[in-house]
Design a protein around this motif. Sequence first.
Motif, PDB file in Angstrom:
ATOM      1  N   TYR A 118       4.651  16.752  -8.004  1.00 44.42           N
ATOM      2  CA  TYR A 118       5.670  16.013  -7.262  1.00 44.42           C
ATOM      3  C   TYR A 118       5.133  14.703  -6.695  1.00 44.42           C
ATOM      4  O   TYR A 118       5.834  13.689  -6.684  1.00 44.42           O
ATOM      5  CB  TYR A 118       6.245  16.860  -6.127  1.00 44.42           C
ATOM      6  N   GLY A 119       3.898  14.723  -6.200  1.00 42.51           N
ATOM      7  CA  GLY A 119       3.302  13.500  -5.667  1.00 42.51           C
ATOM      8  C   GLY A 119       3.196  12.426  -6.737  1.00 42.51           C
ATOM      9  O   GLY A 119       3.553  11.270  -6.520  1.00 42.51           O
ATOM     10  N   ARG A 120       2.719  12.811  -7.902  1.00 47.27           N
ATOM     11  CA  ARG A 120       2.601  11.874  -9.020  1.00 47.27           C
ATOM     12  C   ARG A 120       3.977  11.319  -9.404  1.00 47.27           C
ATOM     13  O   ARG A 120       4.139  10.126  -9.582  1.00 47.27           O
ATOM     14  CB  ARG A 120       1.960  12.569 -10.216  1.00 47.27           C
ATOM     15  N   GLU A 121       4.952  12.189  -9.513  1.00 48.36           N
ATOM     16  CA  GLU A 121       6.296  11.750  -9.898  1.00 48.36           C
ATOM     17  C   GLU A 121       6.894  10.812  -8.847  1.00 48.36           C
ATOM     18  O   GLU A 121       7.526   9.812  -9.189  1.00 48.36           O
ATOM     19  CB  GLU A 121       7.193  12.974 -10.103  1.00 48.36           C
ATOM     20  N   ALA A 122       6.673  11.107  -7.581  1.00 47.22           N
ATOM     21  CA  ALA A 122       7.190  10.249  -6.510  1.00 47.22           C
ATOM     22  C   ALA A 122       6.535   8.864  -6.547  1.00 47.22           C
ATOM     23  O   ALA A 122       7.213   7.837  -6.452  1.00 47.22           O
ATOM     24  CB  ALA A 122       6.975  10.908  -5.148  1.00 47.22           C
TER      25      ALA A 122
ATOM     26  N   GLU B 154       0.823  -1.210   0.000  1.00 48.68           N
ATOM     27  CA  GLU B 154       0.000   0.000   0.000  1.00 48.68           C
ATOM     28  C   GLU B 154       0.859   1.263   0.000  1.00 48.68           C
ATOM     29  O   GLU B 154       1.757   1.408   0.815  1.00 48.68           O
ATOM     30  CB  GLU B 154      -0.894  -0.025   1.237  1.00 48.68           C
ATOM     31  N   PHE B 155       0.543   2.173  -0.912  1.00 47.70           N
ATOM     32  CA  PHE B 155       1.227   3.458  -0.973  1.00 47.70           C
ATOM     33  C   PHE B 155       0.720   4.396   0.110  1.00 47.70           C
ATOM     34  O   PHE B 155      -0.432   4.338   0.512  1.00 47.70           O
ATOM     35  CB  PHE B 155       0.947   4.158  -2.321  1.00 47.70           C
ATOM     36  N   GLY B 156       1.593   5.296   0.516  1.00 49.33           N
ATOM     37  CA  GLY B 156       1.239   6.424   1.357  1.00 49.33           C
ATOM     38  C   GLY B 156       2.084   7.602   0.915  1.00 49.33           C
ATOM     39  O   GLY B 156       3.240   7.426   0.532  1.00 49.33           O
ATOM     40  N   ILE B 157       1.511   8.789   0.938  1.00 49.03           N
ATOM     41  CA  ILE B 157       2.263   9.970   0.500  1.00 49.03           C
ATOM     42  C   ILE B 157       1.660  11.231   1.085  1.00 49.03           C
ATOM     43  O   ILE B 157       0.451  11.307   1.318  1.00 49.03           O
ATOM     44  CB  ILE B 157       2.296  10.071  -1.045  1.00 49.03           C
ATOM     45  N   TRP B 158       2.511  12.202   1.330  1.00 52.45           N
ATOM     46  CA  TRP B 158       2.079  13.578   1.580  1.00 52.45           C
ATOM     47  C   TRP B 158       3.175  14.511   1.076  1.00 52.45           C
ATOM     48  O   TRP B 158       4.349  14.178   1.093  1.00 52.45           O
ATOM     49  CB  TRP B 158       1.728  13.828   3.042  1.00 52.45           C
ATOM     50  N   VAL B 159       2.741  15.661   0.587  1.00 53.60           N
ATOM     51  CA  VAL B 159       3.635  16.690   0.068  1.00 53.60           C
ATOM     52  C   VAL B 159       3.322  17.976   0.820  1.00 53.60           C
ATOM     53  O   VAL B 159       2.153  18.329   1.008  1.00 53.60           O
ATOM     54  CB  VAL B 159       3.434  16.869  -1.455  1.00 53.60           C
ATOM     55  N   LYS B 160       4.366  18.669   1.251  1.00 52.86           N
ATOM     56  CA  LYS B 160       4.157  19.900   2.018  1.00 52.86           C
ATOM     57  C   LYS B 160       3.328  20.892   1.205  1.00 52.86           C
ATOM     58  O   LYS B 160       3.328  20.875  -0.030  1.00 52.86           O
ATOM     59  CB  LYS B 160       5.484  20.510   2.458  1.00 52.86           C
ATOM     60  N   GLN B 161       2.630  21.752   1.918  1.00 55.41           N
ATOM     61  CA  GLN B 161       1.673  22.657   1.282  1.00 55.41           C
ATOM     62  C   GLN B 161       2.308  23.526   0.200  1.00 55.41           C
ATOM     63  O   GLN B 161       1.753  23.686  -0.882  1.00 55.41           O
ATOM     64  CB  GLN B 161       1.012  23.533   2.347  1.00 55.41           C
ATOM     65  N   SER B 162       3.482  24.072   0.445  1.00 54.45           N
ATOM     66  CA  SER B 162       4.100  24.978  -0.526  1.00 54.45           C
ATOM     67  C   SER B 162       4.576  24.265  -1.785  1.00 54.45           C
ATOM     68  O   SER B 162       4.872  24.918  -2.783  1.00 54.45           O
ATOM     69  CB  SER B 162       5.269  25.734   0.113  1.00 54.45           C
TER      70      SER B 162
END
Length: 175
Positions: free
Chosen positions: A109-113, A95-103
């Motif tokens: 970036y999320g998609r690329e990661a 299972e994937f998990g992700i978060w990207v800082k607000q700025s």
Amino acid sequence: MRSDLYTLVLDSERLRLCPIGDAYIDLIYREFTPEIATYMYPRPASQRADTEAFVAAAQQENREGSNLNMVITLRETGEFLGCVGLHKLADPRPEFGIWVKQSAQMHGYGREAIHTLKRWADDHLTYEYLIYPVDSRNIASRKIPESLGAAIISQYDGTGGLGQDLTLIKYRIER
């Protein structure tokens, strides 16, 4: 399970995914805010010691090979962007998990990661399919598994770490 995850570094066109480590504690503590956690189960740390414990546990999971916990940085500058992981590596459905800082949101970036981590999984893991859970209202995040041709396999209600109601969609991502 794999035991080299604590040293794994993955590069993409713009990003470098690095193993989570102590050097990122303050950044994670500062950037994983209630706004970031709006559509998530995890609760932002109320004190730095909570983030220290999270990072220590994530590092141990990397050493054991049970989960892959990484930070997302810009390749050229090293700027911290967020965290990404692939959890339950021994399961036929990690299972994937992700978060990207607000700025740093809304730059892909999320998609690329996630695409980078999926390529690694395709090359190094045996799995039935990958899971990407996301709240139904998080349209930007829903576009990530959809960009990989994912199909919705279930929807269920839950409660996030801040006590918020969640309506989670579980996507199935094929090899």
